[in-house]
Design a protein around this motif. Structure first.
Motif, short mmCIF file in Angstrom:
data_model
loop_
_atom_site.label_atom_id
_atom_site.label_comp_id
_atom_site.label_asym_id
_atom_site.label_seq_id
_atom_site.Cartn_x
_atom_site.Cartn_y
_atom_site.Cartn_z
N CYS A 146 -31.33 2.05 68.12
CA CYS A 146 -30.50 2.82 69.21
C CYS A 146 -30.38 4.17 68.91
N ALA A 185 -22.57 7.26 67.67
CA ALA A 185 -23.54 6.45 66.90
C ALA A 185 -23.36 6.72 65.26
N LEU A 192 -25.28 2.81 73.84
CA LEU A 192 -26.70 3.12 74.43
C LEU A 192 -26.50 2.76 76.16
N SER A 193 -26.10 1.60 76.39
CA SER A 193 -26.04 1.17 77.77
C SER A 193 -25.19 2.24 78.57
N LEU A 203 -32.94 6.38 70.79
CA LEU A 203 -32.75 6.29 71.85
C LEU A 203 -31.67 7.21 72.62
N LEU A 204 -30.47 7.21 71.73
CA LEU A 204 -29.38 7.96 71.87
C LEU A 204 -29.55 9.54 72.12
N THR A 221 -30.31 -2.13 64.17
CA THR A 221 -29.81 -1.73 65.58
C THR A 221 -29.77 -0.30 65.61
N ILE A 279 -22.90 -0.24 69.39
CA ILE A 279 -23.94 0.56 69.48
C ILE A 279 -24.69 0.33 70.65
N PHE A 280 -24.94 -0.87 71.12
CA PHE A 280 -25.65 -1.19 72.34
C PHE A 280 -24.89 -0.71 73.53
#
Length: 266
Positions: free
Chosen positions: A132, A215, A82-83, A135-136, A128, A78-79
């Motif tokens: 996230c 996500a 997001l990245s 933010l997504l 997480t 998931i990170f």
């Protein structure tokens, strides 16, 4: 037939089966828009075959321990999403995807240093996602999904990526053990192939929309890994894998129904 030749032929067959799964799923992803595409992409179309083939070579305890190692790795994915989604708004595929993969590798390296329990893995996933997903959210929607023109190397590239993953898991599992096998099995092959193929074709923001919508599917994928860990010890590998798959499919069908209902209301 010699044992070596039998092993090679069996490995090639496993690679071909896994490649067929991911190619079929990724073609559906391209034609379905970001929401449905993301739900298909988060089905276990690369990790699933890897675990099936692991179960043919190892006992239920090995699969359960591998799943326990896979659970926190789902949070690393998931990170990665997001990245990539943030960087893809402005930068090239190589920078966006490259940084995202580095983020995943760094987190996976950190995660493997610890001995995880089921509860700890679930807590890490919950935290997480709580961080996230909000933010997504800005990256989940595009005004119009561009048409995708497939090129000759698309299918071979996807097939090669997932076949390589399966070959790596199968051939190394005997000496790296269940923990590393569980980590390798969750390398984000599908997300990576979507980034590399779609980003140059349709641009960063539409590709980011597919990845960002993933996500929600990854939440169900994490639950499926937890089900796999518990079920294989209680009922054996075949039942455990089937229940994990059913969890993924049920979760994604629920998300699909929810998205249709939401669109109908609006």
């Amino acid at each position: 037939m010699s044992p070596e030749l039998t092993f090679i032929l069996t490995l090639l067959l496993r690679m071909a089966i896994a490649a067929a799964f991911v190619v079929s799923a990724s073609v559906i992803t391209e034609r379905s828009g970001p929401v449905i595409g993301a739900l298909v992409a988060t089905l276990p179309i690369s990790a699933g075959p890897a675990y099936v083939f692991l179960s043919l070579d190892h006992d239920a305890a090995f699969i359960a321990e591998g799943a326990l190692a896979s659970l926190p790795i789902n949070a690393a994915t998931i990170f990665l999403a997001l990245s990539y989604a943030a960087l893809a708004q402005r930068f090239s595929v190589w920078l966006s995807a490259g940084v995202a993969i580095v983020v995943w590798l760094v987190l996976a390296t950190f995660i493997r240093r610890f001995d995880w329990t089921l509860i700890a893995g679930l807590i890490v996933n919950a935290i997480t996602f709580a961080i996230c997903v909000p933010l997504l959210r800005p990256y989940m929607h595009v005004k119009k999904m561009p048409l995708i023109a497939r090129r000759w190397y698309d299918i071979p590239l996807r097939a090669a990526l997932v076949a390589t993953l399966v070959a790596t898991v199968v051939t190394t599992s005997g000496w790296v053990g269940p923990k590393i096998s569980g980590i390798i099995a969750l390398f984000p092959v599908v997300f990576t192939s979507l980034m590399l193929i779609l980003h140059p074709r349709i641009g960063g923001p539409p590709t980011a929309a597919v990845i960002a919508n993933g996500a929600w599917g990854l939440m169900g994928f994490g639950l499926a890994i937890a089900v796999l860990h518990v079920a294989v010890l209680q009922f054996g590998s075949a039942v455990g894998l089937s229940l994990a798959l059913a969890t993924c499919i049920g979760w994604n069908l629920g998300l699909w129904g929810w998205s249709r209902r939401k669109r109908a209301v609006h």
